[in-house]
Enzyme design. Structure first.
Site, mmCIF file in Angstrom:
data_model
loop_
_atom_site.group_PDB
_atom_site.id
_atom_site.type_symbol
_atom_site.label_atom_id
_atom_site.label_comp_id
_atom_site.label_asym_id
_atom_site.label_seq_id
_atom_site.Cartn_x
_atom_site.Cartn_y
_atom_site.Cartn_z
ATOM 1 N N ARG A 702 21.226 21.277 -1.536
ATOM 2 C CA ARG A 702 21.898 22.247 -2.432
ATOM 3 C C ARG A 702 23.811 21.798 -2.310
ATOM 4 N NH1 ARG A 702 19.000 24.988 -5.091
ATOM 5 N NH2 ARG A 702 17.280 26.539 -4.538
ATOM 6 N N LYS A 738 23.602 28.567 -4.132
ATOM 7 C CA LYS A 738 22.519 29.468 -4.056
ATOM 8 C C LYS A 738 21.577 29.680 -3.251
ATOM 9 C CE LYS A 738 18.799 29.518 -7.814
ATOM 10 N NZ LYS A 738 17.931 28.730 -8.717
#
Length: 763
Positions: A702, A738
């Site tokens: 991420r 996310k």
């Protein structure tokens, strides 16, 4: 064909390497079977898991990229679309495109997936997609299946994770390298050697063996029959005619290079041939000294020959006799080299062996020349009768007459001296044997034949009718024995020539097979170490490893890097100009290969490449530490490898800048770093793959996907660890990640000039 495993994503294709007309049906069927297996697993274990499957049919480019951790991969826009089909699919259903539906040709019923895609790429594409209806979904009785399975396990109150493990074991999930049997494995200790060998190369053979109990016996019977057939051929005289490597007449190798190599090959045992020939010479000496009156001239000749033999033996055994010379004067250090010269120089060997044999020949017949040249036998005088039986055996001024038969025996031993040199060529042996046969027969049948007649007269002094038959005459019996020895030794020489050449041929083939085997072992080790890290590969090729065990390892502090080239997706295109994307793939391979070159540098020896995902490069440090080792060290020391990863990330950017300069592009690197605990292991029954899992890996990914071009984004914990190592970080702020919510992230100052810890502020 499975391409790779990306975390919990199973990535495979159908129609490679050969195009298949039913590739779409194959993929849909496999997707449905996967979903069915997951449903059974969920029902049996109670673990809430699901599977999404995306299928798309199109064109791809396939190949192998990189210098390390080679991996077969496919690229194209259709591959990207298939990836988004999975991301935008429905759990438990197979999501297909219109292209795949057309190739199914009505094999499966489908329903419209609707335009409410969760995936933005599919929503932007705007093409209809479909969900395949599993024809066996309604027939499955999941509750019955689960109940039957649960009853076979250790009770329904087991933890879900342990229950899943037991279910996978009962399901028969294959483990990496499980088909490789090992001699030290307890599982395979009772397995016959032949079966272990065959099973290691052919898992299917083991499966078939279990179905046919007589399979192994048949294989053993066939192997025994072939083995005895080879032995029979080896002992048969037909071998000279059957061999494809020899000329049946001359026994020469058909390959000139092999024949030359055979004739120039070293013979370390040559010195023992000389020693055996000396024993033959010594036997002749003892015989002649015992049966003759030892004339001074004969003694002088034997003394000279003894000196020559001792000189030859000294040359041959100089290496063994002069071992102590290395501790003596330097002027004697050259003596041991004489033995090596004799063993390795064919010309010198031929000269010495021929000289030795001729010396034996000469001394075997020397005693004959001490007999008178005339053929007057005193025992044939008219006044000789049976009354004077006390006559002497000696001829006037000559050797005893009784020594004549022993001279024949010495000549027979001369024949034997030719056969002692096993590696002497058959042609030279034939020449020497013919020479000796002609010399012996001419002496005893012609020039010195009267000695045999005289001996007969001396033995039988009576009337002529009382004398023995022709076959008992010494000269005739000697000639017969000469011919018998000649032909016998000739056959033995021919057979010995064949076996010497056969021994050379087998040793040469054995060396070649051994070299090929070592090459294949090294290649296998290289390939295995290219698939697995250097510290993991020995676990599967070591002597004490049970290959059926699942390899896994936990680490407390591992730094994970994801570095991608996002601009490459826009750069990639499929047109006639770049050969349908091939030139783009060449450039990607150049980028990955240059990245891999950095791993060979000593300062990056602790960096382990995990995989490449498209244009994303994944690597980690801290994986070569022993499990639990980091926990025993202090925090600063346990995370010292983070600095290595930072320098590696900066080196990746420098490599990309060089590529941009030569390819006239403007690619920029986007890097994400995170550190923490991970679990490493090898997964997959076919094409096993080393990978790492954990929250650390997910967050590192991420950090890359939410990062900024040209910058290295890290988490707050990693920023503090880098600060302790002297690196400078500055806050980016709080961003949405996310699956992780709001995270405070930092950018690393890529200037490698480290500052002191006190000058860094992570506010």
């Amino acid at each position: 064909m499975r391409i790779k495993i990306l975390g919990d994503c199973y990535y495979c294709v159908s129609g490679l390497p050969l195009s298949l007309p039913d590739h779409a049906i194959n993929c849909v069927r496999m997707g449905l079977d996967m979903c069915r297996a997951i449903r059974k697993l969920r029902a049996a274990t109670g673990v809430d898991i699901n599977m999404r499957v995306g299928v798309h049919s199109g064109s791809v480019l396939c190949g192998v990229i990189g210098l390390q951790k080679w991996q077969y991969d496919v690229w194209s826009h259709d591959v990207t679309l298939a990836n988004h089909m999975e991301a935008g699919g429905v759990p438990g259903r197979v999501h297909i495109t219109g292209a795949t539906l057309a190739l199914l040709a009505g094999a499966y019923a489908v329903e419209d997936a609707g335009m409410e895609h969760r995936d933005p790429y599919l929503r932007e594409l705007g093409e209809p997609t479909y969900l395949v209806i599993d024809p066996r979904a309604e027939e499955e009785d999941e509750k019955g299946t689960a109940g039957g399975l649960l009853s076979s396990l250790e009770g329904p109150k087991m933890r879900p994770s342990l229950l899943m493990t037991r279910y996978l074991e009962s399901w028969g999930a294959a483990k990496p390298f499980a088909h490789l049997s090992h001699v030290d494995s307890p599982v395979s200790t009772s397995t016959p050697l032949q079966e272990k060998t065959l099973a290691s190369f052919s898992p299917q053979w083991s499966l078939d063996r279990s179905r046919t109990p007589r399979g192994l016996d048949d294989e053993l019977d066939t192997g025994d029959a072939k083995f005895f057939q080879v032995i029979e051929q080896l002992n048969s005289q037909k071998q000279w005619k059957q061999s494809k490597d020899f000329n049946p007449l001359t026994l020469y190798f058909r390959e000139k290079e092999m024949e030359k190599e055979y004739r120039l090959s070293a013979i370390p045992a040559f010195k023992y041939y000389e020693a055996c020939t000396f024993l033959v010479f010594l036997s002749n000496f003892i015989i002649q000294m015992l049966v003759t009156n030892r004339p001074p001239a004969l003694a002088i000749m034997y003394s000279i020959t003894f000196l020559l033999f001792l000189l030859l033996l000294f040359v041959c055994f100089s290496e063994d006799l002069m071992r102590c010379a290395l501790k003596g004067p330097k002027m004697l250090h050259w003596l041991p080299a004489l033995s090596g010269l004799v063993a390795t120089r064919p010309g010198l060997r031929i000269a010495l062996s021929t000289t030795t044999i001729l010396l034996v020949f000469a001394m075997a017949i020397t005693s004959l020349f001490f007999f008178p040249a005339s053929s007057d036998c005193p025992f044939q005088a008219p006044n000789v009768s049976s009354m004077i039986s006390n006559l002497s055996w000696e001829l006037p001024g000559s050797l005893p007459l009784i020594s004549v038969p022993y001279s024949m025996h010495c000549c027979t031993l001369g024949f034997l001296s030719c056969s002692l040199f096993l590696h002497m060529s058959f042609e030279l042996k034939l020449l020497l044997l013919l020479l000796w046969l002609a010399a012996s027969c001419s002496l005893f049948l012609h020039s010195h034949a009267w000695l045999s007649d005289c001996l007969i007269v001396r033995l039988y002094l009576g009337p002529l009718d009382s004398r023995p038959g022709v076959l008992k005459e010494p000269k005739l019996m000697g000639a017969i024995s000469f011919f018998i020895f000649f032909f016998t030794l000739l056959v033995l020489a021919r057979q010995n020539e064949y076996y010497c050449r056969l021994d050379f041929l087998w040793k040469k083939k054995l060396r070649q097979e051994r070299e090929e085997t070592e090459t294949m072992e090294n290649l296998t080790r290289l390939l295995l170490e290219n698939v697995l890290p250097a510290h993991v590969a020995p676990q599967f090729i070591g002597q004490n490893r049970r290959n059926e065990d699942l390899y896994h390892q936990s680490y407390e502090c591992v730094c994970v890097l994801f570095a991608s080239v996002p601009d490459f997706k826009e750069f990639y295109s499929e047109s006639n100009i770049n050969h349908e994307g091939l030139e783009c793939l060449r450039l990607l391979n150049e980028i990955i290969a240059d990245f891999d070159e950095l791993l060979s540098k000593p300062k990056f020896s602790g960096v382990e490449k995990i995989k490449t995902i498209g244009s994303t490069y994944m690597a980690a440090t801290g994986l070569n530490a022993t499990s639990g080792q980091d926990a025993q060290q202090d925090a600063e020391r346990s995370c010292s490898h983070l600095g290595t990863m930072v320098e590696f990330a900066v080196a990746l950017g420098s490599k990309l800048d060089v590529i941009n300069k030569h390819s006239f592009n403007n690619f920029r690197l986007r890097v994400g770093l995170n550190h923490g605990p991970v679990v490493a292991g090898v997964i997959g029954a076919q094409k096993p793959q080393y990978d790492i899992w954990g929250n650390t890996v997910n967050v590192a990914s991420r950090m890359e996907s939410t990062g900024v071009l040209g910058k290295i984004q890290v988490t707050e914990e990693t920023a503090w660890a880098l600060q302790s190592l002297g690196y400078t970080c500055y806050s980016r702020g709080v961003i949405k990640v996310k699956g992780k919510g709001q995270l405070c992230t930092y950018f690393l100052n890529t200037d490698l000039t480290r500052s002191g810890p006190s000058s860094v502020t992570l506010g």
